[in-house]
Design a protein around this motif. Structure first.
Motif, mmCIF file in Angstrom:
data_model
loop_
_atom_site.group_PDB
_atom_site.id
_atom_site.type_symbol
_atom_site.label_atom_id
_atom_site.label_comp_id
_atom_site.label_asym_id
_atom_site.label_seq_id
_atom_site.Cartn_x
_atom_site.Cartn_y
_atom_site.Cartn_z
ATOM 1 N N ASP A 128 28.356 55.994 53.586
ATOM 2 C CA ASP A 128 27.097 55.317 53.878
ATOM 3 C C ASP A 128 26.039 55.635 52.827
ATOM 4 O O ASP A 128 25.258 54.757 52.425
ATOM 5 C CB ASP A 128 26.586 55.716 55.260
ATOM 6 C CG ASP A 128 27.419 55.131 56.390
ATOM 7 O OD1 ASP A 128 28.201 54.194 56.118
ATOM 8 O OD2 ASP A 128 27.310 55.616 57.530
ATOM 9 N N ALA A 129 25.991 56.887 52.388
ATOM 10 C CA ALA A 129 25.007 57.272 51.372
ATOM 11 C C ALA A 129 25.246 56.503 50.077
ATOM 12 O O ALA A 129 24.298 56.035 49.427
ATOM 13 C CB ALA A 129 25.066 58.781 51.121
ATOM 14 N N THR A 197 33.053 60.122 40.880
ATOM 15 C CA THR A 197 33.723 60.885 41.932
ATOM 16 C C THR A 197 32.676 61.560 42.810
ATOM 17 O O THR A 197 31.721 62.156 42.305
ATOM 18 C CB THR A 197 34.668 61.948 41.336
ATOM 19 O OG1 THR A 197 33.906 62.877 40.550
ATOM 20 C CG2 THR A 197 35.725 61.297 40.452
ATOM 21 N N VAL A 198 32.860 61.436 44.112
ATOM 22 C CA VAL A 198 31.948 62.033 45.088
ATOM 23 C C VAL A 198 32.783 62.747 46.134
ATOM 24 O O VAL A 198 33.740 62.171 46.669
ATOM 25 C CB VAL A 198 31.059 60.963 45.766
ATOM 26 C CG1 VAL A 198 30.173 61.599 46.838
ATOM 27 C CG2 VAL A 198 30.214 60.226 44.729
ATOM 28 N N ASP A 199 32.453 63.994 46.449
ATOM 29 C CA ASP A 199 33.170 64.723 47.492
ATOM 30 C C ASP A 199 32.827 64.145 48.863
ATOM 31 O O ASP A 199 31.719 63.644 49.084
ATOM 32 C CB ASP A 199 32.818 66.216 47.457
ATOM 33 C CG ASP A 199 33.583 66.957 46.372
ATOM 34 O OD1 ASP A 199 34.567 66.403 45.849
ATOM 35 O OD2 ASP A 199 33.196 68.097 46.054
ATOM 36 N N SER A 200 33.757 64.254 49.782
ATOM 37 C CA SER A 200 33.578 63.671 51.110
ATOM 38 C C SER A 200 32.602 64.450 51.981
ATOM 39 O O SER A 200 32.283 64.011 53.082
ATOM 40 C CB SER A 200 34.933 63.576 51.821
ATOM 41 O OG SER A 200 35.566 64.839 51.844
ATOM 42 N N ASP A 201 32.133 65.608 51.501
ATOM 43 C CA ASP A 201 31.115 66.368 52.243
ATOM 44 C C ASP A 201 29.781 66.330 51.510
ATOM 45 O O ASP A 201 28.948 67.226 51.680
ATOM 46 C CB ASP A 201 31.560 67.818 52.462
ATOM 47 C CG ASP A 201 31.787 68.568 51.153
ATOM 48 O OD1 ASP A 201 31.688 67.938 50.074
ATOM 49 O OD2 ASP A 201 32.069 69.785 51.208
ATOM 50 N N SER A 202 29.569 65.291 50.693
ATOM 51 C CA SER A 202 28.377 65.218 49.848
ATOM 52 C C SER A 202 27.677 63.868 50.006
ATOM 53 O O SER A 202 28.335 62.836 50.152
ATOM 54 C CB SER A 202 28.761 65.435 48.380
ATOM 55 O OG SER A 202 29.451 66.665 48.214
ATOM 56 N N ALA A 269 31.429 67.189 43.364
ATOM 57 C CA ALA A 269 30.423 66.642 44.279
ATOM 58 C C ALA A 269 29.805 65.362 43.748
ATOM 59 O O ALA A 269 29.557 64.410 44.494
ATOM 60 C CB ALA A 269 29.332 67.682 44.541
ATOM 61 N N LEU A 270 29.556 65.301 42.428
ATOM 62 C CA LEU A 270 29.044 64.085 41.806
ATOM 63 C C LEU A 270 29.248 64.159 40.300
ATOM 64 O O LEU A 270 28.598 64.943 39.614
ATOM 65 C CB LEU A 270 27.553 63.876 42.109
ATOM 66 C CG LEU A 270 26.909 62.655 41.430
ATOM 67 C CD1 LEU A 270 27.592 61.365 41.875
ATOM 68 C CD2 LEU A 270 25.416 62.599 41.700
ATOM 69 N N VAL A 322 22.865 64.930 44.194
ATOM 70 C CA VAL A 322 23.732 64.862 45.361
ATOM 71 C C VAL A 322 23.516 66.123 46.191
ATOM 72 O O VAL A 322 23.275 67.202 45.659
ATOM 73 C CB VAL A 322 25.218 64.741 44.951
ATOM 74 C CG1 VAL A 322 25.694 65.986 44.222
ATOM 75 C CG2 VAL A 322 26.107 64.461 46.161
ATOM 76 N N GLN A 323 23.570 65.956 47.508
ATOM 77 C CA GLN A 323 23.435 67.096 48.426
ATOM 78 C C GLN A 323 24.808 67.365 49.024
ATOM 79 O O GLN A 323 25.439 66.460 49.574
ATOM 80 C CB GLN A 323 22.447 66.751 49.539
ATOM 81 C CG GLN A 323 21.102 66.240 49.059
ATOM 82 C CD GLN A 323 20.004 67.284 49.116
ATOM 83 O OE1 GLN A 323 20.221 68.404 49.559
ATOM 84 N NE2 GLN A 323 18.833 66.920 48.660
ATOM 85 N N THR A 324 25.258 68.612 48.920
ATOM 86 C CA THR A 324 26.602 68.949 49.387
ATOM 87 C C THR A 324 26.571 70.107 50.370
ATOM 88 O O THR A 324 25.658 70.937 50.345
ATOM 89 C CB THR A 324 27.509 69.302 48.190
ATOM 90 O OG1 THR A 324 28.867 69.357 48.608
ATOM 91 C CG2 THR A 324 27.119 70.655 47.595
ATOM 92 N N LEU A 325 27.563 70.151 51.248
ATOM 93 C CA LEU A 325 27.656 71.244 52.210
ATOM 94 C C LEU A 325 28.173 72.503 51.525
ATOM 95 O O LEU A 325 29.122 72.459 50.748
ATOM 96 C CB LEU A 325 28.595 70.871 53.353
ATOM 97 C CG LEU A 325 28.112 69.787 54.311
ATOM 98 C CD1 LEU A 325 29.203 69.424 55.312
ATOM 99 C CD2 LEU A 325 26.846 70.229 55.049
ATOM 100 N N ALA A 326 27.544 73.621 51.822
ATOM 101 C CA ALA A 326 27.941 74.918 51.272
ATOM 102 C C ALA A 326 28.480 75.796 52.397
ATOM 103 O O ALA A 326 28.142 75.607 53.578
ATOM 104 C CB ALA A 326 26.752 75.599 50.603
ATOM 105 N N PRO A 327 29.336 76.777 52.077
ATOM 106 C CA PRO A 327 29.884 77.664 53.116
ATOM 107 C C PRO A 327 28.776 78.414 53.856
ATOM 108 O O PRO A 327 27.787 78.826 53.256
ATOM 109 C CB PRO A 327 30.752 78.646 52.315
ATOM 110 C CG PRO A 327 31.089 77.928 51.053
ATOM 111 C CD PRO A 327 29.893 77.079 50.749
#
Length: 458
Positions: A128-129, A197-202, A269-270, A322-327
């Motif tokens: 969506d993003a 390329t974009v990660d699926s958690d980003s 991530a991007l 890009v905003q990505t999820l971190a541990p």
């Protein structure tokens, strides 16, 4: 994988990745210069004093004098080289400017590839993003690859395709084949001039796609790295610290490397690649081996190395965010860093071979950067062993060490402060102590297990 329901728009604007959107709570430009001079002087004075107090007794005990004594003080020797590197980096950092974004009318056809494995609902948000980003719809395609997920990832991927059938293509691999294979499947389907390329958690920001296409006006550019920020940085202490580390890694290190066209790693991530370049590289990249083992981690840095080896430049685009999820847990953090360090070791070996093909000044700067940066490992661990020995004789040695860590980390955090205009720079100091106490074991273990593939790519 855990399910997240984080909405970027709900985050406080004061901690945005865009400096212009943050409150200027003091005159950063002037004070940044003053603070840099003061802290730099403090670092020099503290380190020299520390070096004399720690290593001179050892030199005396071994009856080492003159130039031999300097060599026997590895921390001082490496510190001197490190300061030279810091000065060079800072000058290049000041020189860096992002390339202007393309206009909607001149935007080239773009293919976005999103590999996903057990990502759940988060992959739908990633799609969506991308779909909401500013880019002409007739020049954009989004290819989502479900890499044999065992959860409900395919449900969300299929729903994204049904919602936007003219924009989104969904592909489902029967079994988990790894991120490289998923990306390769997306590359094979893509029809754009630029592959992103974009990660699926980003989640890409709205202006990211137009921005990341900008550097490709230069025909020498083969890869572009976006700026990665931490999406969940308000959830716990670890993501807050990692956000500072990520910004330093991109807005400082990658902006420096970008000035001479040699960004070492375009992140999963991007990142964006020139399609004609990637298509020629995919077969060898997909079947890469190291020490007899198939490479299943570090696909982003490996592809960046391949682009450099092909004679193209890799650059950084600060405005492509890009905003990505971190541990959020120590266990997941260790897994992430262990993957990164294993691929770092492998790709540093490759970069050492590739760099000799670079033109001046990229060759000299890359040689200087990689040599001094990698020397930190033998210096740090040998000095740590010596510190343990000397701290038994003088417990104040530990206090001096901790003070030095705090001063040096505060110095580096000033770069974050200048970029983000945020009080969060203090978390950079916390991270330095956290790394020293709980993460020093990662690199030696990664080196000893560099052929291990047990944690895959996620």
């Amino acid at each position: 994988m855990e399910s997240y329901s984080i909405e970027p728009s709900a985050q406080p604007a004061a901690l945005s990745c865009h400096p212009d959107e943050n409150p200027t709570w003091f005159n950063v430009d002037l004070r940044f210069i003053i603070a840099t001079v003061v802290v730099f002087s403090a670092v020099v004075a503290t380190t020299i004093r520390f070096s004399h107090e720690v290593f001179d007794p050892l030199a005396d005990a071994l009856r080492i004098q003159g130039w031999a004594a300097i060599i026997a003080r590895p921390s001082l020797l490496w510190f001197t080289m490190g300061m030279v590197l810091i000065v060079i980096r800072t000058l290049l950092w000041v020189r860096y400017r992002p390339v202007a974004a393309v206009s909607p009318d001149e935007a080239p056809r773009m293919s976005i590839i999103i590999p996903a494995y057990n990502e759940g609902a988060m992959v739908r948000k990633a799609v969506d993003a991308c779909a909401r980003a500013e880019y002409a719809r007739d020049r954009l395609e989004i290819i989502v690859i479900d890499d044999g997920s065992t959860d409900d990832t395919w449900v969300h991927v299929d729903a994204a395709q049904r919602e936007r059938p003219d924009l989104v293509q969904a592909l489902r691999l029967p079994v988990n084949a790894g991120k490289r294979a998923a990306l390769a499947a997306g590359f094979a389907r893509a029809t754009g001039e630029i592959f992103v390329t974009v990660d699926s958690d980003s989640l890409v920001e709205r202006s990211a796609l137009l921005a990341i296409a900008g550097p490709f006006r230069n025909e020498r550019v083969g890869a572009v790295a976006g700026k990665v920020c931490v999406l969940n940085r308000f959830q716990s202490l670890l993501p807050r610290m990692l956000h500072v580390r990520f910004v330093l890694s991109f807005d400082f290190l990658r902006s420096v490397q970008s000035t001479y066209g040699t960004v070492y790693c375009c992140p999963g991530a991007l990142s964006a690649y020139r399609a004609t370049v990637v298509k020629a590289l995919v077969p060898a990249w997909l079947h890469q081996r190291f020490l007899g083992e198939a490479c299943t981690i570090g696909e982003d840095r490996a592809l960046t190395n391949d682009v450099l080896a092909a004679g193209y430049q890799s650059v950084y685009q600060r405005t492509a965010v890009v905003q990505t999820l971190a541990p959020e847990t120590y266990k997941k953090l260790c897994r992430m860093f262990l993957r990164w360090d294993r691929s770092y070791i492998r790709e540093e070996v490759r970069l050492w071979k590739i760099m000799w093909r670079l033109q001046l000044p990229a060759l000299v700067l890359t040689l200087l950067e990689t040599t001094i940066t990698n020397l930190r490992y033998p210096v740090a661990y040998s000095s740590l062993g010596l510190m343990i020995y000397l701290s038994v004789q003088d417990p104040l040695t530990v206090v001096r060490l901790l003070l030095s860590i705090g001063i040096v980390s505060m110095f580096y955090s000033l770069y974050f402060l200048h970029s983000e205009r945020s009080r969060e720079f203090f978390f950079g100091v916390y991270y330095a102590y956290f790394h020293f106490i709980s993460l020093l074991w990662i690199f030696p273990y990664a080196l000893a297990t560099v052929r291990n593939r047990s944690w895959l790519t996620r």
